[in-house]
Design a protein around this motif. Sequence first.
Motif, PDB file in Angstrom:
ATOM      1  N   GLU A   1       1.016  -1.258   0.057  1.00 14.46           N
ATOM      2  CA  GLU A   1      -0.119   0.011  -0.043  1.00 14.46           C
ATOM      3  C   GLU A   1       0.935   1.251   0.106  1.00 14.46           C
ATOM      4  N   CYS A   2       0.843   1.861  -1.142  1.00 11.99           N
ATOM      5  CA  CYS A   2       1.693   3.173  -1.281  1.00 11.99           C
ATOM      6  C   CYS A   2       1.267   4.133  -2.209  1.00 11.99           C
ATOM      7  N   ASP A   3       1.819   5.338  -2.175  1.00 11.05           N
ATOM      8  CA  ASP A   3       1.397   6.244  -3.243  1.00 11.05           C
ATOM      9  C   ASP A   3       2.604   6.283  -4.253  1.00 11.05           C
TER      10      ASP A   3
ATOM     11  N   VAL B   1       8.233   6.896  -6.197  1.00  7.11           N
ATOM     12  CA  VAL B   1       9.256   7.193  -7.433  1.00  7.11           C
ATOM     13  C   VAL B   1       9.867   8.067  -7.031  1.00  7.11           C
ATOM     14  N   ASP B   2       9.184   9.323  -6.649  1.00  8.46           N
ATOM     15  CA  ASP B   2      10.200  10.564  -6.541  1.00  8.46           C
ATOM     16  C   ASP B   2      11.165  10.178  -5.323  1.00  8.46           C
TER      17      ASP B   2
ATOM     18  N   PRO C   1       1.738  -1.239  -6.240  1.00  8.51           N
ATOM     19  CA  PRO C   1       0.882  -0.819  -7.316  1.00  8.51           C
ATOM     20  C   PRO C   1       1.384  -1.148  -8.621  1.00  8.51           C
ATOM     21  N   VAL C   2       0.735  -1.593  -9.579  1.00  5.54           N
ATOM     22  CA  VAL C   2       1.334  -1.869 -11.021  1.00  5.54           C
ATOM     23  C   VAL C   2       1.692  -0.461 -11.543  1.00  5.54           C
ATOM     24  N   ALA C   3       1.176   0.820 -11.205  1.00  8.35           N
ATOM     25  CA  ALA C   3       1.482   2.006 -11.461  1.00  8.35           C
ATOM     26  C   ALA C   3       3.006   2.422 -11.107  1.00  8.35           C
TER      27      ALA C   3
END
Lengths: 413, 413
Positions: B233-235, B240-241, B267-269
């Motif tokens: 579970e993450c943003d 990435v940043d 997340p796939v994203a």
Amino acid sequence: MTLIEMGQRAKEAARFLNTAGTFRKNDALFAMADALVTRADLILAANEADIAVARENGMSESMLDRLTLTSERICAIADGVRAVAALPDPVGETLGEVRRPNGLRIAKRRVPLGVIGVIYEARPNVTADVAALCLKSSNACILRGGKEAISSNRAMAQVMAQALEEVGFPAGTVQLVEDTSRETATEMMRLNGYIDVLIPRGGAGLIQSVVQNATVPVIETGTGNCHIYVDAECDPDMAVDIVINAKTSRPSVCNAAESLLIHKNAPVAFYEKMRTAFIQKKVEVRGCPVICDLWNEAIPATEADFDTEFLDYMISVKTVNNIDEAIDHINAHGTGHSECIVTENYTNAEHFLDCVDAAAVYVNASTRFTDGNEFGFGAEIGISTQKMHARGPMGLQELTTFKYIIRGNGQVR
Amino acid sequence: MTLIEMGQRAKEAARFLNTAGTFRKNDALFAMADALVTRADLILAANEADIAVARENGMSESMLDRLTLTSERICAIADGVRAVAALPDPVGETLGEVRRPNGLRIAKRRVPLGVIGVIYEARPNVTADVAALCLKSSNACILRGGKEAISSNRAMAQVMAQALEEVGFPAGTVQLVEDTSRETATEMMRLNGYIDVLIPRGGAGLIQSVVQNATVPVIETGTGNCHIYVDAECDPDMAVDIVINAKTSRPSVCNAAESLLIHKNAPVAFYEKMRTAFIQKKVEVRGCPVICDLWNEAIPATEADFDTEFLDYMISVKTVNNIDEAIDHINAHGTGHSECIVTENYTNAEHFLDCVDAAAVYVNASTRFTDGNEFGFGAEIGISTQKMHARGPMGLQELTTFKYIIRGNGQVR
């Protein structure tokens, strides 16, 4: 088992202990204490084997006494373990938190050191004392006692390990190195990656061997060439009481005084009463020429006497022209343990406190107070004479380190 | 001059510095800073000599850049010295005082370490930075820089020493070891009785050499195999940043990320954006089999890649089945420097903070913040990766120790 394997087991245990929590740790300590008492027969039998070997090897009576366990002594050791359980848990305390301008919150949290190695000499009680302090501070420990106490240590370690296993603690929590060879000790001093801190407890020879050979971080302990400086303005009775207490209440310990420096203009009454007290207490004086002139029973001191930790009813005595001569002498010859000035002069008291470089610097009190219990720490694992990490008596807090806990919400730099 | 003689001079200076007081120390720092600027020509000429030799020896451009001084850089160094003068004086603070039942008052007072040895590599600015931090914390220092910068270091040390002499500071306050041989470095590591703490600053080779050879107490610094763990579970954008910032904002420093661990269900994203960002920033990925299947530009990672501090546009990447696998991997492969979790899950954040064993443990922020300035210390002498004494960025406070001050009125034990 190899030392590396013991190191791996210790690291696993350290991970468990890190989050075990106070209740579980205290349960384990009580289980250890109870087991020591209920299985005292096993320990006493092992101790008898050590004593028999020691007698054969001609060990001195005072050393034999240190090695000997009795039912009463085992009960006292168990009570010591229970007392450690009663101390506050040092682990997990937040030592401060700041919020930085970028919103990061940075906290400093007290955490265990990890794996503590302890190398010690002939006293078997150390095995239980150290195990208890390490466990309470969530550290795994690897113990290596002297060969004289190996049977006693093995029995105690076995009893404690079984008690720990019964309450679900990992086997690496408390481990004893059963091979008491010098090679294994040296290997232990170089167990980087497994031992986080190594604490030698014992005589100057052991400490030096560890300092010379260790590649793991070390906390030096225990050698104390402690001085009392009696200033020109002082209460002669108080000065004599302090010197006699510091020298003779227990001459074999590291916080006993070994050297007396006297201002040349100290009260005549002090010189007289001090002389009488030394004669009465059968303390051999190794004096500078001035002292030898004044006290004809004194033996002329060699230069080496001023660097000697007598640990006996002997003391080096020297007159000085002023307080700075005393401070310079102490900073040159002391071991950074405990140093005392006896004075009624405010400026001299503060000057001594400022300028003497030692773990504990006293005004008008015996050096014998440098001790974890006397300082209110509840217990101690040793007295550090180095400046890094811990200085003076080391209690549970000194067996911890800290980590920074940083909470952000996406900050980048 | 022999190292022993330097040690003696340093000890004398340390005694002076111990009671020099903040005003005098700050005056000395300003005098040092001014002298560096007014005598910049001398330093620049010496630096040119170093550069010429370095070019002849084929030093890389990035190393040449680190070695090069300019007027601007010397001004910046001088400003750094003035900034240290502006920091609060750590020495003399009372860290607490208790009254014991017997009436003894026991206080803990912050005092200097004494004599600090620093062994460092090719950057001449370190000479002034370290001298300033040691002086402000009332420590004498013995500096041993790399042979590549010897002329620059000698010129800077000479300029600072003369400035210090002019304001009445002893010659042993700041000393440079001019012999840059390996033998002298080893001798310095064994200067017990003169050096209280030795701090190596440099690459893994230097640190290892000091750990293996030193008999004086050491604070290990600097090697950072730092990890970012991206939780399920993450943003994805935040993750990435943080990874890109930690890896690419300055790849050559110890707080840069070297390894990325990704929950298999992140997340796939995130997987997609992370891949794109690595390609864009030209970061070479050394991946586990799962990653190599997903990102076909990735190079299969060897076991050694997960223990490598690349200090370059390279990163090892591995998927994990759960957070504990990530924590175990970090505790096994990390160097105890800086470790980060990116998560939106409260329990996982706290679990990571509790269980990862490192100087700085982050939630949702770049590891690049592990730095004395970013932590608010004003300056740093290095980043400790050991657990004893200091952990993480070391500011002025970490260059101090304490002593116990005990005030009595005749107490004996």
